[in-house]
Write an enzyme that holds these catalytic residues in place. Structure first.
Site, mmCIF file in Angstrom:
data_model
loop_
_atom_site.group_PDB
_atom_site.id
_atom_site.type_symbol
_atom_site.label_atom_id
_atom_site.label_comp_id
_atom_site.label_asym_id
_atom_site.label_seq_id
_atom_site.Cartn_x
_atom_site.Cartn_y
_atom_site.Cartn_z
ATOM 1 N N GLU A 150 -5.290 -6.824 2.217
ATOM 2 C CA GLU A 150 -4.955 -5.482 2.709
ATOM 3 C C GLU A 150 -4.830 -4.605 1.466
ATOM 4 O OE1 GLU A 150 -1.226 -5.229 4.687
ATOM 5 O OE2 GLU A 150 -1.756 -3.391 5.732
ATOM 6 N N HIS A 180 3.008 -0.186 0.263
ATOM 7 C CA HIS A 180 2.167 -0.628 -0.866
ATOM 8 C C HIS A 180 2.490 0.211 -2.106
ATOM 9 C CE1 HIS A 180 -1.058 -3.056 1.299
ATOM 10 N NE2 HIS A 180 -0.212 -2.703 2.232
ATOM 11 N N HIS A 193 -4.317 1.871 6.543
ATOM 12 C CA HIS A 193 -3.731 2.690 5.466
ATOM 13 C C HIS A 193 -4.723 3.804 5.127
ATOM 14 C CE1 HIS A 193 -0.148 0.233 4.602
ATOM 15 N NE2 HIS A 193 -0.892 -0.743 5.088
ATOM 16 N N ASN A 202 0.308 2.596 12.721
ATOM 17 C CA ASN A 202 1.134 2.594 11.514
ATOM 18 C C ASN A 202 0.253 2.828 10.294
ATOM 19 O OD1 ASN A 202 2.809 0.179 13.304
ATOM 20 N ND2 ASN A 202 3.885 1.959 12.537
ATOM 21 N N ALA A 203 0.678 3.767 9.424
ATOM 22 C CA ALA A 203 -0.027 4.099 8.187
ATOM 23 C C ALA A 203 -1.450 4.589 8.444
ATOM 24 C CB ALA A 203 -0.040 2.915 7.212
ATOM 25 N N ASP A 253 7.121 -5.511 17.335
ATOM 26 C CA ASP A 253 8.439 -6.027 16.942
ATOM 27 C C ASP A 253 9.568 -5.150 17.468
ATOM 28 O OD1 ASP A 253 7.989 -3.811 15.379
ATOM 29 O OD2 ASP A 253 8.598 -4.732 13.488
ATOM 30 N N HIS A 256 8.194 -1.031 14.732
ATOM 31 C CA HIS A 256 7.021 -0.297 14.243
ATOM 32 C C HIS A 256 6.436 0.638 15.297
ATOM 33 C CE1 HIS A 256 7.075 -3.094 10.893
ATOM 34 N NE2 HIS A 256 6.179 -2.346 10.304
ATOM 35 N N ASP A 290 2.722 -9.186 11.040
ATOM 36 C CA ASP A 290 2.857 -8.462 9.761
ATOM 37 C C ASP A 290 4.126 -8.925 9.048
ATOM 38 O OD1 ASP A 290 1.989 -6.780 7.760
ATOM 39 O OD2 ASP A 290 2.810 -4.958 8.636
HETATM 40 ZN ZN ZN Z 1 -0.096 -2.467 6.068
#
Ligand code: ZN
Length: 449
Positions: free
Chosen positions: A157, A169, A230, A254-255, A302, A305, A327
């Site tokens: 990733e 990140h 991302h 997400n992202a 979860d 998120h 994740d």
């Molecule tokens: Zn990620």
């Protein structure tokens, strides 16, 4: 009596290595069916029971009455950063220590029902990829049940990601690919991108990063799945990546650029019809390319998120592409507390929730995959077999290992999870992992803990 006609049911017969599960419900093609299941601990495969019994005159060494429990294919997690205190992205000086850490994680992970997975690396420096990738490649022909969960190849990733959507990140490690595929080779190591034994199985990148889009066809030719994540890609940029061969979306929503009514971004890929034009036009003779097939997509169910309704919405947009991923990070399986993180910051763990200390930013997850299945099952209203399909049949299709993993068909690997079905407070439905079998050998039994 001649050996050829010896009574196969006599106490002196040679053990067949066959185990028969009976009084159980099998997850087959996202439905529950009441059937027996025969597996072989000798070949590590699922057997065709009639063929074994009538043609080969084989009979089981053991028949196990499961009391109506559910038998599922082993779970597959295509995004797992670590667990039980081990982080795939942290390379020690001593690679023997790293290899031991991976081996220990594999033996613990399988107890959660995950029998195969993609060890996942966050964005790293080139030297880290060179150091750790040799330890994370496909387990391949080893087929040793006592090794625990099996790698199907690494998920890298990054680091070809968009700083605007960096998540947790370290954006200072992000790269572009000015020389196209050569830039990727320089980063990961050319030998790590080579099929069929190269360790990399999946790469997540942002298609709008210069040089990245042109690499997609070559990666796909090498048997590497290209996933979008991302990323600040517009719908148009994301569509171009799918047309070039990308087939997966990393942790949808997400992202990434959120859905906008005039630019649906990556989520829009789930609303397209193959072959239809992808751009808004005022003429009837648009020259825009037709849309490729809808991609698979990962969701982190979860409860942190994504809102439950968001997960249900994504599923209904494209059910056959829906994959649950954990994740999960190194803190999965550890007690609550505050822990050091790789780039000098610290992470707080409370239950399944991880946040960066001093911020409220979500810092990965600590959830097990079976809890993701339970959440999705309760939130979406789908049947239990459909929920289990999101961690078995669908990821197997995404990775091109259908027929071998993620199913209970004859000839497939005998990676099997026995699940107890229960209902808790407030009618919350719950699956509990009771037994796990790898290559036809029992490696976990809750009753014997
Ligand atoms: Zn990620």
């Amino acid at each position: 009596m001649p050996a050829a006609t010896a009574d196969l049911h006599s106490p002196t017969r040679t053990p067949s290595g066959i185990i028969k599960f009976t009084n159980c419900r099998l997850v087959r093609h996202k439905r529950l069916v009441e059937e027996d299941l025969w597996i072989s601990s000798t070949t590590g495969k699922i057997l065709h029971c009639q063929e074994a019994f009538y043609e080969h005159r084989a009979s089981p060494d053991r028949t196990i009455d499961l009391g109506g429990r559910i038998v599922s294919p082993g779970f597959i997690d295509v995004q797992l950063n670590g667990g039980f205190g081990f982080d795939f992205s942290v390379a020690p000086e001593d690679t023997t220590t790293y290899a031991k850490g991976v081996a220990r994680l594999n033996r613990q992970l399988i107890r959660t029902g995950v029998t195969a997975y993609l060890p996942t690396l966050t964005s790293q420096r080139s030297e880290v990829y060179h150091k750790v990738l040799p330890h994370l490649g496909p387990s391949g022909s080893r087929r040793n049940a006592s090794d625990g969960a099996e790698s199907l190849g690494t998920h890298c990733e990054g680091p070809f990601l968009n700083p605007l959507k960096k998540g947790i990140h370290d954006a200072s490690l992000f790269l572009s690919a000015p020389s196209g595929f050569s830039s990727l080779s320089a980063c990961y190591g050319a030998h790590n991108l080579l099929p069929p034994s190269g360790p990399i199985k999946c790469i997540t990148f942002a298609p709008e990063i210069p040089g990245v889009l042109s690499c997609i066809p070559q990666l796909v030719d090498h048997g590497i799945t290209v996933s979008l994540g991302h990323t600040d890609a517009t719908f148009h940029e994301a569509s171009a990546a799918i047309s070039a061969g990308a087939s997966m979306i990393t942790h949808l929503f997400n992202a990434m650029r959120p859905l906008h009514h005039r630019d649906p971004g990556i989520f829009g890929l789930l609303g397209t019809t193959p072959g239809s034009p992808t751009t808004i036009t005022t003429t009837t003779t648009s020259s825009s390319p037709g849309q490729a097939a809808k991609p698979f997509f990962g969701c982190i169910a979860d409860g942190v998120h994504l809102h439950p309704t968001t997960v249900a919405l994504a599923y209904s947009a494209h059910p056959s592409g829906f994959i649950l991923v954990s994740d999960a990070m190194a803190l999965m399986g550890l007690p609550d507390g505050t822990y050091d993180w790789t780039n000098g910051s610290r992470i707080r763990k409370e239950g399944d929730v991880l946040t960066l200390e001093g911020e409220e930013k979500i810092a990965g997850s600590a959830v097990t995959l079976v809890e993701c299945v339970n959440n999705f099952w309760n939130w979406s209203g789908v049947g239990v077999a459909e929920a289990v399909g999101a961690v078995t049949e669908t990821p197997a299709r995404m990775l091109g290992v259908e027929g071998v993993k993620g199913c209970l068909e004859p000839g497939a690997d005998a990676d099997v999870v026995v699940l107890e079905e229960g209902v808790g407070e407030g009618g919350w439905k719950r699956l509990v992992v009771e037994q796990v079998w790898k290559f036809g050998v029992k490696v976990f039994d809750k009753e014997q803990e």
